[in-house]
Design an enzyme around this catalytic site. Structure first.
Site, PDB file in Angstrom:
ATOM      1  N   LYS A  48       1.091  14.462   0.785  1.00  0.00           N
ATOM      2  CA  LYS A  48      -0.284  14.723   0.337  1.00  0.00           C
ATOM      3  C   LYS A  48      -0.502  16.212   0.039  1.00  0.00           C
ATOM      4  O   LYS A  48      -1.489  16.608  -0.555  1.00  0.00           O
ATOM      5  CB  LYS A  48      -1.284  14.237   1.384  1.00  0.00           C
ATOM      6  CG  LYS A  48      -1.259  12.713   1.562  1.00  0.00           C
ATOM      7  CD  LYS A  48      -2.238  12.250   2.632  1.00  0.00           C
ATOM      8  CE  LYS A  48      -2.129  10.783   2.980  1.00  0.00           C
ATOM      9  NZ  LYS A  48      -2.820   9.880   2.039  1.00  0.00           N
TER      10      LYS A  48
ATOM     11  N   HIS B  64       0.796  -1.235   0.000  1.00  0.00           N
ATOM     12  CA  HIS B  64       0.000   0.000   0.000  1.00  0.00           C
ATOM     13  C   HIS B  64       0.823   1.278   0.000  1.00  0.00           C
ATOM     14  O   HIS B  64       0.273   2.356   0.188  1.00  0.00           O
ATOM     15  CB  HIS B  64      -0.922   0.047   1.217  1.00  0.00           C
ATOM     16  CG  HIS B  64      -1.974  -1.007   1.215  1.00  0.00           C
ATOM     17  ND1 HIS B  64      -3.253  -0.792   0.740  1.00  0.00           N
ATOM     18  CD2 HIS B  64      -1.949  -2.286   1.617  1.00  0.00           C
ATOM     19  CE1 HIS B  64      -3.957  -1.898   0.863  1.00  0.00           C
ATOM     20  NE2 HIS B  64      -3.186  -2.834   1.397  1.00  0.00           N
TER      21      HIS B  64
ATOM     22  N   LYS C 161     -14.736   8.372  -3.059  1.00  0.00           N
ATOM     23  CA  LYS C 161     -15.942   8.703  -2.299  1.00  0.00           C
ATOM     24  C   LYS C 161     -16.474  10.065  -2.735  1.00  0.00           C
ATOM     25  O   LYS C 161     -17.684  10.273  -2.874  1.00  0.00           O
ATOM     26  CB  LYS C 161     -15.632   8.725  -0.787  1.00  0.00           C
ATOM     27  CG  LYS C 161     -15.221   7.365  -0.252  1.00  0.00           C
ATOM     28  CD  LYS C 161     -14.494   7.431   1.076  1.00  0.00           C
ATOM     29  CE  LYS C 161     -13.741   6.120   1.333  1.00  0.00           C
ATOM     30  NZ  LYS C 161     -12.722   6.215   2.379  1.00  0.00           N
TER      31      LYS C 161
ATOM     32  N   THR D 135      -8.431   6.683  -1.707  1.00  0.00           N
ATOM     33  CA  THR D 135      -9.800   6.171  -1.830  1.00  0.00           C
ATOM     34  C   THR D 135     -10.803   7.271  -1.521  1.00  0.00           C
ATOM     35  O   THR D 135     -11.946   7.219  -1.982  1.00  0.00           O
ATOM     36  CB  THR D 135     -10.023   4.984  -0.867  1.00  0.00           C
ATOM     37  OG1 THR D 135      -9.482   5.325   0.406  1.00  0.00           O
ATOM     38  CG2 THR D 135      -9.357   3.734  -1.373  1.00  0.00           C
TER      39      THR D 135
ATOM     40  N   LYS E 294      -7.979  13.845   4.501  1.00  0.00           N
ATOM     41  CA  LYS E 294      -7.043  12.708   4.492  1.00  0.00           C
ATOM     42  C   LYS E 294      -6.068  12.932   5.621  1.00  0.00           C
ATOM     43  O   LYS E 294      -6.036  14.006   6.218  1.00  0.00           O
ATOM     44  CB  LYS E 294      -6.307  12.627   3.154  1.00  0.00           C
ATOM     45  CG  LYS E 294      -5.721  13.964   2.681  1.00  0.00           C
ATOM     46  CD  LYS E 294      -5.175  13.901   1.260  1.00  0.00           C
ATOM     47  CE  LYS E 294      -6.206  14.051   0.180  1.00  0.00           C
ATOM     48  NZ  LYS E 294      -6.472  12.826  -0.572  1.00  0.00           N
ATOM     49  N   ARG E 295      -5.243  11.916   5.927  1.00  0.00           N
ATOM     50  CA  ARG E 295      -4.223  12.129   6.931  1.00  0.00           C
ATOM     51  C   ARG E 295      -3.315  13.280   6.536  1.00  0.00           C
ATOM     52  O   ARG E 295      -3.101  13.542   5.355  1.00  0.00           O
ATOM     53  CB  ARG E 295      -3.398  10.853   7.111  1.00  0.00           C
ATOM     54  CG  ARG E 295      -4.116   9.796   7.901  1.00  0.00           C
ATOM     55  CD  ARG E 295      -4.445  10.290   9.307  1.00  0.00           C
ATOM     56  NE  ARG E 295      -3.253  10.375  10.117  1.00  0.00           N
ATOM     57  CZ  ARG E 295      -2.899   9.501  11.051  1.00  0.00           C
ATOM     58  NH1 ARG E 295      -3.691   8.477  11.324  1.00  0.00           N
ATOM     59  NH2 ARG E 295      -1.793   9.642  11.743  1.00  0.00           N
TER      60      ARG E 295
HETATM   61  C1  26W Z   1       3.332   2.796  10.921  1.00  0.00           C
HETATM   62  C2  26W Z   1       3.557   1.964   9.818  1.00  0.00           C
HETATM   63  C3  26W Z   1       2.599   2.054   8.724  1.00  0.00           C
HETATM   64  C4  26W Z   1       3.060   1.977   7.449  1.00  0.00           C
HETATM   65  C5  26W Z   1       2.189   2.019   6.402  1.00  0.00           C
HETATM   66  C6  26W Z   1       1.230   2.178   8.959  1.00  0.00           C
HETATM   67  C7  26W Z   1       0.359   2.233   7.897  1.00  0.00           C
HETATM   68  C8  26W Z   1       0.849   2.140   6.636  1.00  0.00           C
HETATM   69  C9  26W Z   1      -0.130   2.130   5.495  1.00  0.00           C
HETATM   70  C10 26W Z   1       0.365   1.210   4.400  1.00  0.00           C
HETATM   71  C11 26W Z   1      -0.380   3.497   4.992  1.00  0.00           C
HETATM   72  C12 26W Z   1      -1.640   3.572   4.218  1.00  0.00           C
HETATM   73  O1  26W Z   1      -2.715   3.671   4.776  1.00  0.00           O
HETATM   74  N1  26W Z   1      -1.536   3.563   2.883  1.00  0.00           N
HETATM   75  C13 26W Z   1      -2.665   3.938   2.059  1.00  0.00           C
HETATM   76  O2  26W Z   1      -3.365   2.779   1.658  1.00  0.00           O
HETATM   77  C14 26W Z   1      -4.533   3.126   0.947  1.00  0.00           C
HETATM   78  C15 26W Z   1      -5.297   1.864   0.664  1.00  0.00           C
HETATM   79  O3  26W Z   1      -4.661   1.119  -0.307  1.00  0.00           O
HETATM   80  C16 26W Z   1      -4.176   3.887  -0.320  1.00  0.00           C
HETATM   81  O4  26W Z   1      -5.360   4.292  -0.950  1.00  0.00           O
HETATM   82  C17 26W Z   1      -3.341   5.114   0.015  1.00  0.00           C
HETATM   83  O5  26W Z   1      -2.892   5.739  -1.161  1.00  0.00           O
HETATM   84  C18 26W Z   1      -2.161   4.720   0.862  1.00  0.00           C
HETATM   85  O6  26W Z   1      -1.468   5.864   1.319  1.00  0.00           O
END
Ligand code: 26W
Length: 812
Positions: free
Chosen positions: A551, A357, A657, A653, A545-546
């Site tokens: 971003k 992701h 929406k 995503t 978004k975060r």
């Molecule tokens: C703390 C470690 C960590 C590392 C990565 C926590 C969470 C992550 C996730 C992979 C970050 C994340 O939420 N990625 C997002 O995933 C969505 C679903 O596929 C995508 O739509 C987003 O672009 C992507 O940033």
């Protein structure tokens, strides 16, 4: 059993729940009690329906998908469940008798915020589609006592408050004390080679923690299935030291259990940045181990033999966080089921698949080898063996190429690399948009791509369109029902039929009215919550978004500042009145993200003090953005900001929406935006900025932000204005960061895309003056959004990756 009780039966069941659990009657019950009574009565229906579904799955011998994710960002359940079961009307009718209605009870439910952002919300949307499409599925995650923190903004500063969700959320959970597993940490592993050549493994001085499952039923729309999400809670094995307790040493007695239970206390609030903490590693193994044990147990209970596991079970890991299920399954197969290595490895690699992701290097998980060995000694041994065997294979593919082999190795330079483990053990690896999947094989997994050509795939993300359109925007759904029938609720690609109304003035006007009504509803809600006003006649421009540098909320802010400067120069400047809305949480330790929040808030405050300018320009920072707030805001949005630096956002995503609710996207050629452009055509989306290749080239040639600054008078004034700042606070640190006076330039290149963004934004808002044109563009976006439904994504996963079939005999 009757899954569709009428209003009288519903009323009766609510009454019973109130009497039994709260000792009260409907007339005396509080809203909170009524909410819980409704939830419990819905849970009864789901439980029965689930039992019938399970019987059917077992009878048909269907393969199951187990979706493992360290995050599930579910939001609320009551509304979704009632709409899915098509029971909202009956409940409303029953509640009217008791002097209330569903809308007010929905607000009693806390959000289950067991996730940070995109990854966790995707998992929740996928469970919805899996169920609605009648696939047998089970999600696995942790039952965090505290979900993602609640955000308060005080003087522009984010304050994190613990999110206590269980008191209202636990009505949906069923503790399964008959399905507890033990998870081992630390200690010493002994290998005892027996005469028959087998190796027996014993553990000394290890810590054993109990994993107690809390199950939540997941409903779907118009289907036979009810699936479940199993959330693990950590419990100390010794429960309680009775001896100490009877001696009156209460705190001592509890002490030990607190240590174990810390495992599932709280969700890590950082998104896209790993810290390599021991507790986090323990959480991941706890999830992986308990879930894998549970999968094997269930498989054996139904089929009685282990070799058929890959035919009946698919395990999917949502990013690398649950990847320890790989060595854990090896451990179970070898140590508990006495399989030899090759047979076990064959089973594992035919069972597991992995979605990546993110390509952000700071989010690719690694663990320190010594910490890992100390905490998970047996798993470490297995990883070593997997790695050794892999390296031999890699040597054959790239003889003598140490660099490549070390890049792909699971263990190198004292680090354990979870992404490498995931690729090596999975039969399929996919990215989440076409662009992202391409970037994966071109960069991060380039060497692996050479070795395992056929392993890589793409499945573009999708959203639960019923939640995000049908249930949260009922007026728009009503218009769609009238125009194209209700088929799209079940089959979202038929949304494309809406295009037939692109020239129908009545429909276009209705669309405009609905958007306006939703804006008024949001403005009223906002006013009720904050006492502040927003003008529903202004354009609602939304970035939700975060908060992360990549971003580029900062780029949005820079453009707003340019508008503000223009209005200050000439208060009579004629422009489309705009309201810029932001919703974003920053990771607690992420200083730059917090500075950007502060900038947005100070800008907002300063503008608010100017009675002339605020008529045309408003900035709103929405506190505590979460799933429920998103459901209220998205139907009212007109412009969707998807402005990440090209190549950085894996998919996104939120963009989907907003699109399905008729917002116009302004965005870069990043993530799913690229496919949105293909779906909707360039006249109906506003694309600007560098593309991913240009970003790469500019980066390699050396990004010098001062050149962009020097070339553009507007940009110069914008950046300079940061030094004086807003509302009495200077943002010279941000100006310095953008210009890279010292050190490295802003790696997300805000200044490089500024002018292109500014112009694109200007021309998009100019179009707003032509109502018919705007509504038509909006309609075309809705009609093209069907592709971005999770139903489509899930069908792709099921057909190509999991080889899964829905149950046959549909019995609803
Ligand atoms: C703390 C470690 C960590 C590392 C990565 C926590 C969470 C992550 C996730 C992979 C970050 C994340 O939420 N990625 C997002 O995933 C969505 C679903 O596929 C995508 O739509 C987003 O672009 C992507 O940033």
């Amino acid at each position: 059993m009757n899954y569709k009780p009428n209003a009288r039966e519903v009323g009766e069941s609510i009454k019973q729940k109130l009497a039994r659990y709260f000792g009260t009657a409907p007339e005396e019950a509080t809203k909170d009690q009524l909410y819980k009574a409704c939830a419990m009565s819905v849970k009864d229906i789901l439980t029965q329906k689930r039992s019938d579904f399970r019987t059917q799955v077992n009878r048909e011998g269907k393969k199951r998908i187990y979706y493992m994710s360290i995050e599930f960002l579910l939001g609320r359940s009551l509304k979704t469940n009632l709409h899915n079961l098509e029971l909202a009307e009956a409940y409303n009718e029953a509640l009217a008798e008791y002097g209330t209605d569903l809308d007010s009870l929905y607000e009693c439910e806390p959000d289950a915020g067991l996730g940070n952002g995109g990854l966790g919300r995707l998992a929740a949307c996928f469970m919805d589609s899996l169920t609605s499409l009648d696939y047998p599925a089970c999600g696995f995650s942790l039952c965090y006592e505290y979900g993602l923190f609640k955000q308060r903004i005080i003087d522009g500063v984010q304050i994190e408050i613990p999110d206590v969700w269980l008191p209202g959320g636990e009505v949906w959970l069923v503790p399964r004390t008959d399905r507890i597993f033990k998870v081992r940490f630390g200690g010493t592993v002994r290998e005892n080679w027996r005469e028959d050549g087998r190796c027996e493994i014993t553990y000394e001085d290890c810590e054993e923690i109990e994993a107690v499952p809390y199950d939540m039923m997941i409903s779907g729309y118009d289907c036979a299935a009810v699936n479940q999400l199993r959330l693990w809670k950590a419990r100390d094995i010794h429960h309680f030291n009775m001896g100490l307790f009877t001696q009156g040493q209460y705190t001592k007695a509890l002490e030990k259990s607190t240590n174990a239970e810390i495992l599932t206390k709280s969700l890590y609030p950082s998104d896209n940045h790993i810290e390599g903490k021991l507790l986090r590693l323990s959480q991941q193994y706890f999830l992986a181990s308990a879930s894998t044990q549970s999968i094997v147990r269930d498989h054996m209970a139904v089929y009685g033999r282990i070799d058929t596991l890959p035919d009946k079970v698919s395990i999917h890991i949502n990013d690398t966080h649950p990847a320890l299920c790989i060595p854990e399954l090896m451990r179970i197969l070898i140590d508990d089921y006495t399989l030899d290595w090759d047979t076990a490895w064959d089973i594992v690699t035919r069972t597991v698949s992995y979605t990546n992701h993110t390509v952000m290097p700071e989010a690719l998980e690694t663990w320190q080898e010594d910490l890992f060995r100390f905490r998970l000694p047996r798993i470490y041994m297995i990883l070593k063996e997997i790695n050794e065997r892999f390296c031999k294979q890699a040597w054959e593919a790239f003889p003598g190429n140490w660099n490549r082999i070390s890049n792909m190795s699971i263990i190198s330079y004292g680090q354990i690399k979870m992404a490498n483990l995931s690729v090596i053990a999975s039969h399929t690896v996919n990215g989440v948009s076409k662009l992202h999947s391409q970037i994966l094989v071109d960069t991060v997994f380039k060497d692996f791509y050479h070795m395992y050509h056929n392993r890589f795939d793409n499945v573009t993300n999708g959203i639960a369109h019923r939640r995000w359109l049908c249930f949260s925007n009922p007026q728009l759904a009503g218009l769609l029902d009238e125009c194209i029938g209700t088929q799209y609720r079940k089959d979202p690609k038929t949304l494309s039929e809406f295009i037939k109304f692109a020239d129908d003035k009545t429909v276009l006007d209705r669309l405009g009215e609905i958007k306006y009504n939703n804006k008024v509803a949001f403005a009223n809600y906002y006013n009720r919550i904050t006492g502040r006003r927003i003008d529903p006649n202004s354009v609602f421009d939304v970035q939700i978004k975060r908060l992360h540098e990549y971003k580029r909320q900062l780029l949005n802010a820079l453009n707003i500042i340019s508008l503000y400067i223009r209005l200050k120069d000439n208060p009579n400047f004629q422009m489309q009145p705009m309201t810029f809305l932001f919703g974003a949480k920053a990771a607690p330790g992420y200083d730059m993200a917090k500075r950007i929040i502060k900038l947005i808030c100070c800008l907002s405050e300063e503008i608010e003090k100017d009675p002339v300018i605020r008529e045309k320009l408003r900035v709103v920072f929405l506190e505590d953005y979460n799933v429920s707030l998103a459901e209220k805001l998205i139907p009212s949005a007109e412009i969707s900001e998807q402005i990440s630096l090209a190549g950085k956002e894996a998919s996104g995503t939120g963009c989907m929406k907003l699109m399905i609710n008729g917002a116009m996207t302004i965005g870069t050629l990043d993530g799913a935006n690229v496919e949105m452009l293909d779906a909707v055509g360039e006249e109906n989306i506003s694309i600007f900025g560098l593309n991913a290749k240009e970003v790469e080239a500019l980066w390699l040639s050396g990004y010098r932000s001062v050149l962009f600054y020097g070339d553009n008078a507007i940009l110069r004034r914008v950046v300079d204005s940061l030094n004086i700042g807003f509302n009495g606070e200077s943002f010279s640190d941000i100006a310095g960061y953008l210009l890279a006076g010292y050190g490295i330039a802003d790696p997300y290149m805000c200044l490089a895309d500024f002018e292109s963004y500014r112009l694109a934004h200007l021309s998009l808002t100019e179009k707003y003056a032509d109502k018919d044109l705007w509504n038509k563009m909006s309609l075309k976006n809705i009609a093209a959004a069907g592709h971005f439904a999770a139903d489509r994504s899930i069908r792709e996963y099921a057909d190509r990756i999991w080889k899964l079939k829905p149950v046959d005999g549909i019995k609803k």
